[in-house]
Design a protein around this motif. Sequence first.
Motif, mmCIF file in Angstrom:
data_model
loop_
_atom_site.group_PDB
_atom_site.id
_atom_site.type_symbol
_atom_site.label_atom_id
_atom_site.label_comp_id
_atom_site.label_asym_id
_atom_site.label_seq_id
_atom_site.Cartn_x
_atom_site.Cartn_y
_atom_site.Cartn_z
ATOM 1 N N SER A 14 6.280 10.496 4.282
ATOM 2 C CA SER A 14 4.835 10.313 4.303
ATOM 3 C C SER A 14 4.440 9.204 5.270
ATOM 4 O O SER A 14 3.446 9.297 5.963
ATOM 5 C CB SER A 14 4.331 9.970 2.909
ATOM 6 N N LYS A 32 1.755 4.136 -3.157
ATOM 7 C CA LYS A 32 1.668 5.592 -3.019
ATOM 8 C C LYS A 32 2.971 6.272 -3.440
ATOM 9 O O LYS A 32 3.007 7.451 -3.702
ATOM 10 C CB LYS A 32 1.376 5.974 -1.559
ATOM 11 N N LEU A 90 -3.046 4.487 4.142
ATOM 12 C CA LEU A 90 -2.931 5.487 5.206
ATOM 13 C C LEU A 90 -2.727 6.893 4.682
ATOM 14 O O LEU A 90 -3.146 7.858 5.281
ATOM 15 C CB LEU A 90 -1.732 5.134 6.098
ATOM 16 N N ILE A 91 -2.038 6.956 3.547
ATOM 17 C CA ILE A 91 -1.714 8.284 3.026
ATOM 18 C C ILE A 91 -2.772 8.652 1.999
ATOM 19 O O ILE A 91 -2.931 7.949 1.011
ATOM 20 C CB ILE A 91 -0.328 8.292 2.360
ATOM 21 N N PRO A 92 -3.494 9.719 2.230
ATOM 22 C CA PRO A 92 -4.536 10.067 1.260
ATOM 23 C C PRO A 92 -3.936 10.495 -0.071
ATOM 24 O O PRO A 92 -2.846 11.046 -0.120
ATOM 25 C CB PRO A 92 -5.293 11.219 1.924
ATOM 26 N N GLY A 93 -4.649 10.236 -1.121
ATOM 27 C CA GLY A 93 -4.209 10.670 -2.452
ATOM 28 C C GLY A 93 -3.435 9.626 -3.197
ATOM 29 O O GLY A 93 -3.085 8.609 -2.710
ATOM 30 N N ILE A 96 0.844 -1.206 0.000
ATOM 31 C CA ILE A 96 0.000 0.000 0.000
ATOM 32 C C ILE A 96 0.875 1.250 0.000
ATOM 33 O O ILE A 96 0.646 2.181 -0.758
ATOM 34 C CB ILE A 96 -0.962 -0.014 1.207
ATOM 35 N N PHE A 97 1.923 1.217 0.834
ATOM 36 C CA PHE A 97 2.811 2.382 0.883
ATOM 37 C C PHE A 97 3.555 2.563 -0.427
ATOM 38 O O PHE A 97 3.686 3.673 -0.927
ATOM 39 C CB PHE A 97 3.817 2.235 2.030
ATOM 40 N N GLY A 119 2.062 9.612 8.285
ATOM 41 C CA GLY A 119 0.957 8.708 8.590
ATOM 42 C C GLY A 119 0.994 8.312 10.047
ATOM 43 O O GLY A 119 -0.030 8.315 10.742
#
Lengths: 266, 92
Positions: A161, A15, B89-92, A11-12, A165
């Motif tokens: 980030s 991003k 967890l991190i929006p966007g 997930i990280f 979080g």
Amino acid sequence: MSGVMKRMGMIFRAKANKALDRAEDPRETLDYSYQKQLELLQKVRRGVADVATSRKRLELQLNQLQSQSSKLEDQGRKALALGREDLAREALSRRAALQQQVTDLETQHSTLQGEEEKLTLAAQRLQAKVDAFRTKKETIKATYTAAQAQTRIGEAFSGISEEMGDVGLAIQRAEDKTAQLQARAGALDELLASGALDDPTGLAKDDIQSELDRLSGGTDVELELQRMKAELAGGPSASQQAIEGGTGQPQPQQQQSQDTPRFDKQ
Amino acid sequence: MIIRIMGEGQVSLAESHLTALNKLDDELLAELQSGDEPAFRRTLTALLDAVRHLGTPLPDDALEPSELILPAPDATLDEVRAMLNDDGLIPG
């Protein structure tokens, strides 16, 4: 791996900046390609050298043949001078055979020379292309390195980030706990005020005590009012009598009233 | 490899330890899916303890991308479940 660790990591990473393809470094590919081009250029050069070597060997052979041809011509001329026409004919026929070889070799030499010129030109063009590729390769590598640096910065930010979080969650948790504590404190105040909980500090009053205080406070006001009325009517002793009469208090209580001023009891 | 424990920081861990950690990690996922909060708490604590014990902490000023990320020690089952949804967890 399919657990929480991996899924959270994915997930990280989803991003994070996806620009960098970790599977292949284009700089290595470019260097490899350049290496291959150099090898090809080397092969062409070796080919040119081989052709040139063959050409020189032909030239040597031609020189030898021409030398032999000249020698046979001389021998024929000498034989004819000595009146040996037969020998002269033999020499001239051998020379004719050599001359045929010379012609063949000259054709081969001419062909080889043409090939050599073509190959030399090709090698020069290839050399120019390889040089141009090397320049382009270095430019691409520099650009890629810059892009990679940018990506690394992006990744660093993604690391930040992650921390953000963390901070966000920590703040959320702190806020939740604060709200919970505030709610609990509010509930405790209400419980203490209602008398459902004992206050060990003795500062809080339950509702019954509050009512008693309010009632006694009201009585004191009434008493005070009557005392002031009596004073206006006929002095302190008269007022004392009036109060005592008014309230119907027994004698010991009167004595206590005189000893202790009422204002101090408030 | 670099593993992040949220709220704590990162540790560097030899990949040879992963097999042992994976077992706990898979258990944690199963407990998360079944909603067994006490078992989830036990396994998460065991997993974090194992990572702390086997790994070497990275300095706070190191900014390395984490290959694996673990929830904070006091994260609840619902919080972790929320982290694992599509938005992360991190929006966007």
